[in-house]
Design an enzyme around this catalytic site. Structure first.
Site, PDB file in Angstrom:
ATOM      1  N   ARG A 187       1.394   0.915   5.234  1.00  0.00           N
ATOM      2  CA  ARG A 187       1.453   0.857   6.696  1.00  0.00           C
ATOM      3  C   ARG A 187       2.016   2.116   7.337  1.00  0.00           C
ATOM      4  O   ARG A 187       2.215   2.158   8.547  1.00  0.00           O
ATOM      5  CB  ARG A 187       2.311  -0.350   7.114  1.00  0.00           C
TER       6      ARG A 187
ATOM      7  N   ASP B 231       7.412  -2.272  -4.858  1.00  0.00           N
ATOM      8  CA  ASP B 231       6.849  -3.189  -3.876  1.00  0.00           C
ATOM      9  C   ASP B 231       5.499  -2.628  -3.459  1.00  0.00           C
ATOM     10  O   ASP B 231       5.366  -1.430  -3.212  1.00  0.00           O
ATOM     11  CB  ASP B 231       7.796  -3.265  -2.669  1.00  0.00           C
TER      12      ASP B 231
ATOM     13  N   GLY C 132       1.115  -4.172  -3.294  1.00  0.00           N
ATOM     14  CA  GLY C 132      -0.156  -4.393  -3.961  1.00  0.00           C
ATOM     15  C   GLY C 132      -0.183  -5.471  -5.018  1.00  0.00           C
ATOM     16  O   GLY C 132      -1.254  -5.761  -5.574  1.00  0.00           O
TER      17      GLY C 132
ATOM     18  N   GLN D 168      17.684  -5.968   4.548  1.00  0.00           N
ATOM     19  CA  GLN D 168      17.128  -4.628   4.707  1.00  0.00           C
ATOM     20  C   GLN D 168      17.492  -4.080   6.074  1.00  0.00           C
ATOM     21  O   GLN D 168      17.204  -4.696   7.101  1.00  0.00           O
ATOM     22  CB  GLN D 168      15.611  -4.639   4.577  1.00  0.00           C
TER      23      GLN D 168
ATOM     24  N   ARG E  70      -1.114   2.101  13.607  1.00  0.00           N
ATOM     25  CA  ARG E  70      -1.799   0.895  13.139  1.00  0.00           C
ATOM     26  C   ARG E  70      -2.723   0.408  14.252  1.00  0.00           C
ATOM     27  O   ARG E  70      -2.279  -0.167  15.241  1.00  0.00           O
ATOM     28  CB  ARG E  70      -0.777  -0.167  12.747  1.00  0.00           C
TER      29      ARG E  70
ATOM     30  N   ARG F 194       3.234  -9.853   1.593  1.00  0.00           N
ATOM     31  CA  ARG F 194       2.080 -10.586   2.118  1.00  0.00           C
ATOM     32  C   ARG F 194       1.791 -11.874   1.357  1.00  0.00           C
ATOM     33  O   ARG F 194       1.503 -12.904   1.980  1.00  0.00           O
ATOM     34  CB  ARG F 194       0.847  -9.673   2.130  1.00  0.00           C
TER      35      ARG F 194
ATOM     36  N   HIS G 190       5.549   1.119   2.017  1.00  0.00           N
ATOM     37  CA  HIS G 190       5.618   0.236   3.187  1.00  0.00           C
ATOM     38  C   HIS G 190       4.340  -0.601   3.319  1.00  0.00           C
ATOM     39  O   HIS G 190       3.833  -0.833   4.417  1.00  0.00           O
ATOM     40  CB  HIS G 190       5.856   1.057   4.461  1.00  0.00           C
TER      41      HIS G 190
ATOM     42  N   GLY H 189       8.984  -7.777   9.011  1.00  0.00           N
ATOM     43  CA  GLY H 189       9.330  -7.967  10.404  1.00  0.00           C
ATOM     44  C   GLY H 189       8.486  -9.049  11.062  1.00  0.00           C
ATOM     45  O   GLY H 189       7.372  -9.344  10.629  1.00  0.00           O
TER      46      GLY H 189
END
Length: 389
Positions: free
Chosen positions: A288, A318, A320, A137, A174, A342, A285, A89
């Site tokens: 997160r 997905d 790491g 997604q 977060r 990331r 996620h 996002g």
């Protein structure tokens, strides 16, 4: 002797760590914190990376090797490598025009790019720049009418794969996002503005590309919403749990490949198979959502090695992955395809328009090297090199 293949990339940035350092120097702190942050104390965020260190691979140096082929077939399409770009996002806030940069690079170098519902480019624009190759997604909307309209837009651009996100019954706690104002929906504070001034290239690029917004959702918003009204819209539109009935309804409406992202347990895997999903992405996620959960790779190990699942559904992961060695480890313990978020955002943050192709080719170089080192030619051979520990 086997044929040597090279993949061009900027030799000043041969690793994800190098890209991260450069990106941190170019992205405003509030946006970089949004990209990097986990939930609560960040424990599961760290586990995602650290648990890869417990997987060991063995070489076979005296074996005669042949030409290396990293390609993988997935849902009737052959991809050049066994990895793709995860949905993220607010991509255009972290680096201006990031969704288009990554979608174009992925299409050119033949890996999948996945657009998030809450990213900053629209379904139609990403379909155009990716030549119809991009996945999507879905954050499941509260209203079925909005869900149906998004699905119709995806059908109109012939989206090849629909990914339904199932692991956000509530947005994770977060701390960095709460303090910076970059929770969903985002708001800009004085500190954020000052941080933006400290990154002038980011500011110039933002002015050139326009202030980022939730482009896919624009048709459903009233014009001229301020931040407080946008918050009300987001909470009203996306507050709600995705359950088995909602996914079953999508399965009835969507005839193409359907993937569920956020699966980590036997119960949810069994439900995915029952519904008729074509694949799952084992994911927490990006660390997160649940700080007390286990890493994505440990969830994958349990699910991918259950023979009841392997023959019925594509099992991907997905979370790491930071190198080609991590990709090799994921395949060795049963992943059939992998996604990274990331690292690709570090790539565009560090190198701008060149960052997408650089990061793809960097990972291809890493993966090619570990395949040479282990003396294997196909991705499917990685499990043969796993040391049982």
């Amino acid at each position: 002797m086997s044929k040597k293949i090279t993949f061009p990339y900027n030799s000043q940035y041969p690793s994800v760590a190098d890209l991260r350092r450069k990106a941190k120097a170019r992205i405003p702190k509030f946006a970089f914190d949004y990209l990097e942050g986990g939930c609560n104390e960040g424990l599961n965020l760290a586990r995602n990376e650290n648990d890869f260190d417990n997987i060991y691979l063995k070489p076979n140096y005296l074996r005669v090797g042949g030409d290396i082929d990293m390609s993988v077939e997935l849902f009737g399409r052959k991809y050049s490598a066994p990895f793709g770009v995860s949905p993220i996002g607010l991509q255009g806030l972290m680096w201006p025009n990031a969704p288009e940069i990554l979608a174009k690079a992925a299409a050119k170098l033949d890996i999948p790019y996945t657009l998030s519902t809450v990213s900053t480019s629209s379904i139609e624009r990403i379909a155009e720049v990716s030549e119809g190759k991009a996945w999507f997604q879905l954050y499941h909307p509260t209203e079925n009418s909005l869900r149906d309209d998004i699905l119709n837009r995806l059908k109109a651009v012939e989206c090849p794969v629909l990914v339904v996100l199932v692991d956000v019954p509530a947005f994770g706690l977060r701390y960095k996002e709460i303090k910076s104002g970059l929770s969903i929906p985002p708001k800009m504070s004085i500190n954020n503005v000052l941080q933006a001034f400290a990154r002038p290239l980011w500011g110039i690029k933002t002015l050139q590309n326009g202030i980022p917004s939730f482009a896919t959702l624009k048709p459903y918003m009233e014009k001229g919403l301020d931040m407080s009204q946008l918050g009300q819209f987001m909470n009203r539109t996306f507050t709600g749990k995705v359950d088995i009935e909602k996914v079953a309804a999508i399965r009835d409406l969507w005839k193409g490949p359907l993937v569920l992202k956020g699966i980590t347990t036997d119960e949810d895997m069994q439900a995915a198979i029952q519904i008729g999903a074509d694949g799952v992405i084992v994911s927490n996620h990006g660390g997160r959502q649940i700080d007390a959960g286990e890493s994505s790779i440990n969830s994958l190990i349990k699910l991918a090695n259950n023979p009841l699942y392997k023959s019925k559904i594509k099992i991907m992961m997905d979370g790491g992955i930071r190198s080609g060695v991590d990709l090799a480890r994921a395949h060795a313990v049963g992943s059939e395809f992998n996604f990274m978020g990331r690292p690709f955002m570090y790539g565009v943050g560090a190198l701008g328009d060149e960052g997408g192709e650089h990061t793809i080719n960097m990972f291809k170089t890493h993966l090619y090297q570990i395949m040479q080192q282990l003396t294997i030619e196909q991705i499917s051979q990685f499990p043969d090199r796993l040391i049982k520990v």
